[in-house]
Structure formats: C-alpha cells, structure tokens
Design a protein around this motif. Structure first.
Motif, PDB file in Angstrom:
ATOM      1  N   HIS A 166       0.694  -1.134   0.235  1.00 17.06           N
ATOM      2  CA  HIS A 166       0.123  -0.126  -0.033  1.00 17.06           C
ATOM      3  C   HIS A 166       0.809   1.097  -0.187  1.00 17.06           C
ATOM      4  CE1 HIS A 166      -3.423   2.866   1.267  1.00 17.06           C
ATOM      5  NE2 HIS A 166      -2.354   3.223   2.037  1.00 17.06           N
ATOM      6  N   ALA A 167       0.483   2.181  -0.906  1.00 13.89           N
ATOM      7  CA  ALA A 167       1.449   3.447  -0.846  1.00 13.89           C
ATOM      8  C   ALA A 167       0.418   4.635  -1.011  1.00 13.89           C
ATOM      9  CB  ALA A 167       2.226   3.475  -2.242  1.00 13.89           C
ATOM     10  N   SER A 168       0.653   5.537  -0.411  1.00 12.93           N
ATOM     11  CA  SER A 168       0.062   7.028  -0.331  1.00 12.93           C
ATOM     12  C   SER A 168       0.919   8.235  -0.218  1.00 12.93           C
ATOM     13  CB  SER A 168      -0.753   6.858   0.829  1.00 12.93           C
ATOM     14  OG  SER A 168      -1.860   7.966   0.953  1.00 12.93           O
ATOM     15  N   GLN A 169       0.236   9.193   0.087  1.00 14.79           N
ATOM     16  CA  GLN A 169       1.209  10.644   0.129  1.00 14.79           C
ATOM     17  C   GLN A 169       1.641  10.401   1.623  1.00 14.79           C
ATOM     18  OE1 GLN A 169      -0.649  14.411  -0.850  1.00 14.79           O
ATOM     19  NE2 GLN A 169      -1.204  14.555   1.271  1.00 14.79           N
ATOM     20  N   CYS A 170       3.245  10.684   1.679  1.00 18.67           N
ATOM     21  CA  CYS A 170       3.777  10.637   3.024  1.00 18.67           C
ATOM     22  C   CYS A 170       4.268  12.035   3.080  1.00 18.67           C
ATOM     23  CB  CYS A 170       5.044   9.581   2.729  1.00 18.67           C
ATOM     24  SG  CYS A 170       5.957   9.442   4.433  1.00 18.67           S
ATOM     25  N   ILE A 171       3.555  12.514   4.309  1.00 15.49           N
ATOM     26  CA  ILE A 171       3.889  14.091   4.427  1.00 15.49           C
ATOM     27  C   ILE A 171       5.333  14.336   5.106  1.00 15.49           C
ATOM     28  CG2 ILE A 171       3.335  15.922   5.899  1.00 15.49           C
ATOM     29  CD1 ILE A 171       1.409  15.869   3.519  1.00 15.49           C
ATOM     30  N   CYS A 172       5.521  13.230   5.975  1.00 15.05           N
ATOM     31  CA  CYS A 172       6.694  13.398   6.772  1.00 15.05           C
ATOM     32  C   CYS A 172       8.045  12.816   6.108  1.00 15.05           C
ATOM     33  CB  CYS A 172       6.511  12.648   8.175  1.00 15.05           C
ATOM     34  SG  CYS A 172       6.636  10.982   7.767  1.00 15.05           S
ATOM     35  N   ASP A 173       9.059  13.162   6.800  1.00 13.30           N
ATOM     36  CA  ASP A 173      10.357  12.670   6.163  1.00 13.30           C
ATOM     37  C   ASP A 173      10.577  11.164   6.840  1.00 13.30           C
ATOM     38  OD1 ASP A 173      10.714  13.732   8.675  1.00 13.30           O
ATOM     39  OD2 ASP A 173      12.303  14.933   8.036  1.00 13.30           O
ATOM     40  N   MET A 174       9.901  10.308   6.505  1.00 19.12           N
ATOM     41  CA  MET A 174       9.912   8.963   7.221  1.00 19.12           C
ATOM     42  C   MET A 174      11.374   8.506   6.749  1.00 19.12           C
ATOM     43  SD  MET A 174       8.726   6.088   8.708  1.00 19.12           S
ATOM     44  CE  MET A 174       6.940   6.671   9.106  1.00 19.12           C
ATOM     45  N   GLY A 175      11.837   7.737   7.764  1.00 16.80           N
ATOM     46  CA  GLY A 175      13.268   6.997   7.586  1.00 16.80           C
ATOM     47  C   GLY A 175      14.501   7.871   7.927  1.00 16.80           C
ATOM     48  N   THR A 176      14.307   9.214   8.121  1.00 16.92           N
ATOM     49  CA  THR A 176      15.530  10.099   8.352  1.00 16.92           C
ATOM     50  C   THR A 176      15.564  10.495   9.446  1.00 16.92           C
ATOM     51  OG1 THR A 176      14.244  12.119   8.010  1.00 16.92           O
ATOM     52  CG2 THR A 176      15.015  11.224   5.881  1.00 16.92           C
ATOM     53  N   LYS A 177      14.635  10.063  10.560  1.00 14.38           N
ATOM     54  CA  LYS A 177      15.015  10.160  11.989  1.00 14.38           C
ATOM     55  C   LYS A 177      14.634   9.162  13.047  1.00 14.38           C
ATOM     56  CE  LYS A 177      13.753  15.230  11.036  1.00 14.38           C
ATOM     57  NZ  LYS A 177      12.542  16.381  11.306  1.00 14.38           N
ATOM     58  N   GLY A 178      14.829   7.992  12.382  1.00 18.65           N
ATOM     59  CA  GLY A 178      14.652   6.937  13.242  1.00 18.65           C
ATOM     60  C   GLY A 178      13.246   6.226  12.934  1.00 18.65           C
ATOM     61  N   PRO A 179      12.942   5.171  13.612  1.00 24.58           N
ATOM     62  CA  PRO A 179      11.456   4.441  13.484  1.00 24.58           C
ATOM     63  C   PRO A 179      10.479   4.953  14.198  1.00 24.58           C
ATOM     64  CG  PRO A 179      13.085   3.003  14.707  1.00 24.58           C
ATOM     65  CD  PRO A 179      13.848   4.210  14.205  1.00 24.58           C
ATOM     66  N   THR A 180       9.976   6.117  13.918  1.00 28.30           N
ATOM     67  CA  THR A 180       8.939   6.901  14.489  1.00 28.30           C
ATOM     68  C   THR A 180       7.868   7.299  13.510  1.00 28.30           C
ATOM     69  OG1 THR A 180      10.119   8.963  14.256  1.00 28.30           O
ATOM     70  CG2 THR A 180      10.406   7.702  16.203  1.00 28.30           C
ATOM     71  N   LEU A 181       6.749   7.553  14.133  1.00 23.91           N
ATOM     72  CA  LEU A 181       5.419   7.883  13.247  1.00 23.91           C
ATOM     73  C   LEU A 181       5.323   9.392  13.536  1.00 23.91           C
ATOM     74  CD1 LEU A 181       3.004   5.150  13.926  1.00 23.91           C
ATOM     75  CD2 LEU A 181       4.347   5.303  11.798  1.00 23.91           C
ATOM     76  N   CYS A 182       4.931  10.231  12.359  1.00 21.43           N
ATOM     77  CA  CYS A 182       4.450  11.405  12.613  1.00 21.43           C
ATOM     78  C   CYS A 182       3.099  11.863  13.016  1.00 21.43           C
ATOM     79  CB  CYS A 182       4.752  12.270  11.381  1.00 21.43           C
ATOM     80  SG  CYS A 182       3.440  12.014  10.161  1.00 21.43           S
ATOM     81  N   LYS A 183       2.738  12.729  13.512  1.00 21.36           N
ATOM     82  CA  LYS A 183       1.591  13.151  14.013  1.00 21.36           C
ATOM     83  C   LYS A 183       0.483  13.969  13.215  1.00 21.36           C
ATOM     84  CE  LYS A 183       2.779  11.452  18.098  1.00 21.36           C
ATOM     85  NZ  LYS A 183       1.846  10.347  18.514  1.00 21.36           N
ATOM     86  N   TRP A 184       1.093  14.117  12.033  1.00 22.00           N
ATOM     87  CA  TRP A 184       0.345  14.841  10.767  1.00 22.00           C
ATOM     88  C   TRP A 184      -0.905  14.082  10.688  1.00 22.00           C
ATOM     89  CZ3 TRP A 184       1.625  19.685  11.013  1.00 22.00           C
ATOM     90  CH2 TRP A 184       3.026  20.045  11.159  1.00 22.00           C
ATOM     91  N   ASN A 185      -2.000  14.675  10.621  1.00 21.15           N
ATOM     92  CA  ASN A 185      -3.278  13.998  10.179  1.00 21.15           C
ATOM     93  C   ASN A 185      -3.350  13.698   8.708  1.00 21.15           C
ATOM     94  OD1 ASN A 185      -5.647  12.618  11.198  1.00 21.15           O
ATOM     95  ND2 ASN A 185      -6.605  14.432  10.676  1.00 21.15           N
ATOM     96  N   SER A 186      -2.564  14.547   8.043  1.00 23.60           N
ATOM     97  CA  SER A 186      -2.365  14.391   6.514  1.00 23.60           C
ATOM     98  C   SER A 186      -1.701  13.342   5.785  1.00 23.60           C
ATOM     99  CB  SER A 186      -2.447  15.806   5.793  1.00 23.60           C
ATOM    100  OG  SER A 186      -1.098  16.401   6.529  1.00 23.60           O
ATOM    101  N   CYS A 187      -0.881  12.897   6.765  1.00 24.46           N
ATOM    102  CA  CYS A 187       0.206  11.817   6.405  1.00 24.46           C
ATOM    103  C   CYS A 187      -0.463  10.418   6.033  1.00 24.46           C
ATOM    104  CB  CYS A 187       1.425  11.712   7.353  1.00 24.46           C
ATOM    105  SG  CYS A 187       2.626  10.451   6.523  1.00 24.46           S
TER     106      CYS A 187
END
Length: 282
Positions: A166-187
C-alpha cells in the motif's frame, strides 16, 4: 458528475480522492462556481491536490491549526465494525502503542523480505532498492482482531493470507529520524500504520477508487508505487507491506481482486507488517 459541467464524472486522483470537477478546465473556470481553494485560512491559491490543500507545507499547517475530531461519526463507525457485525467497534490502535523496529540488512528477516520484494516488483521502468525496513508490532488486541477475522473467513471455506503493498502520500520525512511515526493527520502512511488501517489520511475510514469504497493495496509493489508521494526533505519513497486475509469465495461486499489490485472493505482483513523505504533504480 462534475459540479461545473455536469456532463463528465468527477476526477478521482491516484490516491483515491474524488475531486469536485472532471478536470483542470472545469476546475479553473468553475462555470459559475468558484474553483476550489486551499483549505488553509488566509490562502487563496486554487488547487486541492494535497487532501484539500495547495501544497504539502499548507497541508501540515492546516492540520496544526485545525486538528480533527477524535471521535468518528456514526457513518465512520459503520466501516469499523468487526467481521461478525455484532455492533461492537474494533479496538483502535493509538499510534503511541504501535512499535516500530528497524531491521538491519544483516538480518534474516531483511534478506527474506528483499527476496520477496525483488520477485514481486514487476516493472518495465526499472527496479527498486530497499534502503530501510521497519517492522510493525501492534498490541495483542489488534493482532487478535485479525486472527478472529481469519477464523471467521475459514469457517465458510479455506482462506489464505496474501502479501500486498500500500502506498499513499507521505507528508513526513519517514526514515530520516529513526523508526517513528509523525503526528500529521494528513500523512497517508503514518495514519494507516498508526491506526492499523482503521483510517487513512485525515481520519477518513477508506479510499474511493475504481472498485468503490475500500482499503486498496497491490500484489505488485511497482503498481503501488504509482500512488507513492514523498516530501522533498526525504531521500526515500515509502510503502507499507501488508498481510491481507482473502476468503476462498470472494464477495464484492467485503473483498475484490482486480488484476494485481486487492480491495477489502473490512479493516480487520488487512494489517500493516513493514514500512519500506526505497529508491527507484533505472
């Protein structure tokens, strides 16, 4: 139909979002209607390609200024009932209870996943190199929900688990700051992982595409890649590897397989397993 010309159907973009107009011409002219503007207060730019906003930056700001309601509407809850439809809603998966583990390239899990990825990536435009891999772990209540769905599907015939992407719009810079999820509701990536497909971007319970309302994924990651959108601050494209439960006898009301695309209408039928960060090779 298009809200401007009333002749052609409304445009549905690759992310599954349905727009008010059939195309750019009607969106610009509006034919008596004002072309849709960015949802960010004070911005008069037209264009809503980023879930109602004119740009990724405004999508982030819009979410910060107008946080979504934490309680789904009754209509939303209709799409989050469990497989037995007893009226009880499925357990939520708060993002702070989701655990991400980075898999090193020396691990057996990494080698097995990359082997599967390479065998399933079918494209005439080149290959894709897995750069990072995060394994997703959920609370027992979430895992148990899928197990119950699998057992319910097997009660009516042999069911099987299928690996999809599954792929979609990724708002955050996933993978650049460690294994964490962002809090953006639009991600579209972090919301899917954080909710275990109980919601997509902006808390919407499903996408709308050619197969109607549902949760879309593809058996071929190259096909899913068409829907991947990454922010400019990340060197990676991002995708979610999922497990989908498919019953022996497909019912369009619950699951559809069209080509390499798989659509399910019950979120217990699909669960995220890995977040894949990759780069395309030509």
């Amino acid at each position: 139909m298009c809200e401007a010309c009333g002749i052609k159907p409304k445009y549905v973009d690759p992310s599954g979002t349905q727009h008010s107009y059939c195309g750019r011409s009607c969106a610009r002219t509006g034919v008596g209607k004002v072309a849709p503007e960015c949802l960010l207060r004070g911005c008069s730019n037209t264009g809503t390609a980023f879930n109602g906003f004119c740009s990724v930056d405004h999508a982030k700001k819009g979410n910060a200024l107008s946080p979504p309601s934490a309680h789904p509407s009754p209509k939303t809850q209709l799409h989050t009932h469990n497989h037995t439809d007893t009226g009880r809603t499925k357990p939520k998966a708060p993002s702070d209870l989701v655990h991400l583990s980075e898999i090193p390239s020396s691990a057996t899990v990494w080698r097995e996943f990359v082997r599967e990825w390479n065998s399933k990536w079918l494209s005439l435009e080149g290959s894709a190199l897995v750069e990072k891999l995060y394994e997703i772990s959920y609370p027992t209540s979430i895992s148990d929900a899928q197990d119950k769905y699998l057992q319910g599907s097997q009660a009516t015939g042999q069911a099987h688990i299928l690996r999809t992407f599954h792929a979609s719009q990724c708002i955050c810079d996933m993978g650049t700051k460690g294994p964490t999820l962002c809090k953006w509701n639009s991600c579209g990536i972090c919301n899917v992982v954080g909710s275990a497909f109980r919601g997509v971007a902006f808390g919407v319970p499903y996408s709308i595409g050619k197969q109607g309302k549902g949760l879309y994924s593809s058996r071929n990651p190259a096909s899913a890649d068409r829907f991947a959108t990454s922010c400019l601050s990340s060197p990676y494209r991002v995708m979610i590897a999922c497990d989908v439960v498919l019953p022996q006898h497909l019912d369009k009301s619950s699951s559809v397989v069209a080509g390499d695309r798989v659509v399910v209408r019950v979120s217990d039928a699909i669960i995220p397993r890995f977040i894949v960060m990759y780069t395309k090779q030509t």
